[in-house]
Design an enzyme around this catalytic site. Structure first.
Site, PDB file in Angstrom:
ATOM      1  N   SER A 237      42.109 -26.944   5.757  1.00  0.00           N
ATOM      2  CA  SER A 237      41.263 -26.942   6.950  1.00  0.00           C
ATOM      3  C   SER A 237      42.053 -27.584   8.088  1.00  0.00           C
ATOM      4  CB  SER A 237      39.983 -27.747   6.690  1.00  0.00           C
ATOM      5  OG  SER A 237      40.314 -29.113   6.509  1.00  0.00           O
TER       6      SER A 237
ATOM      7  N   ASP B 268      42.107 -22.545   6.505  1.00  0.00           N
ATOM      8  CA  ASP B 268      40.673 -22.358   6.277  1.00  0.00           C
ATOM      9  C   ASP B 268      39.903 -22.595   7.579  1.00  0.00           C
ATOM     10  OD1 ASP B 268      38.354 -22.018   4.738  1.00  0.00           O
ATOM     11  OD2 ASP B 268      38.239 -24.147   4.219  1.00  0.00           O
ATOM     12  N   HIS B 269      39.048 -21.679   7.961  1.00  0.00           N
ATOM     13  CA  HIS B 269      38.233 -21.813   9.181  1.00  0.00           C
ATOM     14  C   HIS B 269      39.062 -22.183  10.401  1.00  0.00           C
ATOM     15  CE1 HIS B 269      34.349 -21.245   7.336  1.00  0.00           C
ATOM     16  NE2 HIS B 269      34.775 -21.981   6.342  1.00  0.00           N
TER      17      HIS B 269
ATOM     18  N   GLU C 258      35.505 -13.876   9.659  1.00  0.00           N
ATOM     19  CA  GLU C 258      34.165 -14.289   9.247  1.00  0.00           C
ATOM     20  C   GLU C 258      33.096 -13.682  10.150  1.00  0.00           C
ATOM     21  OE1 GLU C 258      33.512 -18.431   8.409  1.00  0.00           O
ATOM     22  OE2 GLU C 258      31.443 -18.339   9.107  1.00  0.00           O
TER      23      GLU C 258
ATOM     24  N   HIS D 204      32.272 -18.373   0.627  1.00  0.00           N
ATOM     25  CA  HIS D 204      32.547 -19.783   0.954  1.00  0.00           C
ATOM     26  C   HIS D 204      31.502 -20.655   0.262  1.00  0.00           C
ATOM     27  CE1 HIS D 204      35.574 -19.707   4.325  1.00  0.00           C
ATOM     28  NE2 HIS D 204      35.414 -18.431   4.049  1.00  0.00           N
ATOM     29  N   GLY D 205      31.742 -21.960   0.306  1.00  0.00           N
ATOM     30  CA  GLY D 205      30.749 -22.884  -0.251  1.00  0.00           C
ATOM     31  C   GLY D 205      30.588 -22.736  -1.757  1.00  0.00           C
TER      32      GLY D 205
ATOM     33  N   ASN E 251      35.886 -26.535  -2.372  1.00  0.00           N
ATOM     34  CA  ASN E 251      36.464 -27.738  -1.768  1.00  0.00           C
ATOM     35  C   ASN E 251      35.765 -28.991  -2.284  1.00  0.00           C
ATOM     36  OD1 ASN E 251      37.768 -29.577  -0.145  1.00  0.00           O
ATOM     37  ND2 ASN E 251      36.761 -28.983   1.746  1.00  0.00           N
ATOM     38  N   THR E 252      34.500 -29.129  -1.941  1.00  0.00           N
ATOM     39  CA  THR E 252      33.754 -30.359  -2.274  1.00  0.00           C
ATOM     40  C   THR E 252      33.804 -30.709  -3.763  1.00  0.00           C
ATOM     41  OG1 THR E 252      32.291 -29.810  -0.430  1.00  0.00           O
ATOM     42  CG2 THR E 252      31.519 -31.507  -1.945  1.00  0.00           C
TER      43      THR E 252
END
Ligand code: 13P
Length: 287
Positions: free
Chosen positions: A49, A84-85, A135, A207-208, A231-232
């Site tokens: 990111s 990312d993003h 996106e 994502h997520g 990620n998280t």
């Protein structure tokens, strides 16, 4: 050598499995993910990111570190290094620094501007051999303590952006970054199905990935998702293992304070999380 994500994702979409994008934060993260990918004989995408890019002393530092690891750790599975993003400006910085893939997140622009900027980046990435992710429909998540529910993308807009020639497309289907709230409605498979019908062979990106139940992940893959971002979950497993080590007082025993010992349980925890995801996504032995 770093590769574009195009080939690995084309194969994944055709073979009905997904390649994991695991975000990196430092040396331990990159090393844990690369070694696991090699052990699992799986292709992998390292996500960076903009914030993590700054934290790791800029994109050039990251390219140097990851390229060094590929060589020194004898990593032979396909590896893409992906922004990312990314903002429009960050995409150009990463292209210059030697990334092999970028995501342009133009979801906050009006669709016409998102299209214009994406079109330009399609051209630049094609010239340089990079893959490009776009996106449509913002992906929710926690922002200033407010948890969004996750929007659903408009399948017609997805088609419009896919037709610009991007490599892979992230579309909101009720997914959000970070932990999912108790009352989360789940993924909208109706939306995903409609998007896949409009976009055909385009590898779709979910994502997520943290906290989505396994059956929903598998259903999403069956409906065209070929890349899943996590990620998280690696952060949570790293933190839990580190907490356990410290709470057990191990940093106070012998040389337990040595960072190579202190960070080892967290490192192993990231490896275990990545392995579990690769098995769930079906990318094992697909290198
Ligand atoms: P999570 O942090 O929810 O796994 O999301 C990762 C992601 O989508 C990065 O773009």
């Amino acid at each position: 050598m770093l590769v574009s994500a195009k080939e690995m994702l084309t194969k994944a979409k055709a073979g009905k499995y997904a390649v994991g994008q695991f975000n990196i934060n430092n040396m331990e993260w990159a090393k844990a993910i690369l070694l696991t990918a090699q052990e699992m004989n799986s292709p992998v995408i390292l996500g960076v990111s903009e914030g993590a890019g700054k934290y790791m002393c800029g994109y050039k530092t990251i390219v140097g570190m990851v390229n060094g690891m590929l060589e020194e750790l004898n990593i032979t599975v396909p590896v893409a290094l992906h922004l990312d993003h990314g903002s429009y400006e960050a995409c150009y910085k990463c292209i210059d620094a030697g990334f092999s893939s970028v995501m342009f997140d133009g979801s906050h622009y009006p669709i016409d501007e998102n299209v214009a900027k994406t079109k330009e980046l399609v051209k630049v990435c094609a010239e340089k051999g990079l893959s490009l992710e776009a996106e449509v429909g913002a992906i929710g998540g926690e922002e200033d303590g407010v948890v969004g529910t996750g929007e659903c993308a408009d399948p017609d807009e997805c088609k419009m952006v896919a037709d610009l020639g991007v490599t892979m497309l992230a579309a909101g289907i009720g997914n959000i970054h970070g932990k999912y709230p108790e009352n989360w409605a789940g993924l909208s498979f109706e939306t995903l199905d409609a998007i896949q019908q409009q976009t055909g062979d385009m590898p779709l990106v979910l994502h997520g990935g943290t906290g989505i139940p396994s059956d929903m992940i598998q259903k999403a893959i069956s409906l065209g998702v070929a890349k899943i971002n996590v990620n998280t979950e690696c952060q949570l497993s790293f933190a839990a293992a580190t907490r356990q080590y410290v709470e057990a007082g191990k940093d106070l025993q012998g040389k337990g304070f040595d960072p190579r010992k202190l960070l080892a349980p967290g490192f192993e925890a990231i490896k275990a999380t990545v392995k579990e995801k690769m098995e769930l996504f079906g990318s094992v032995n697909k290198a």
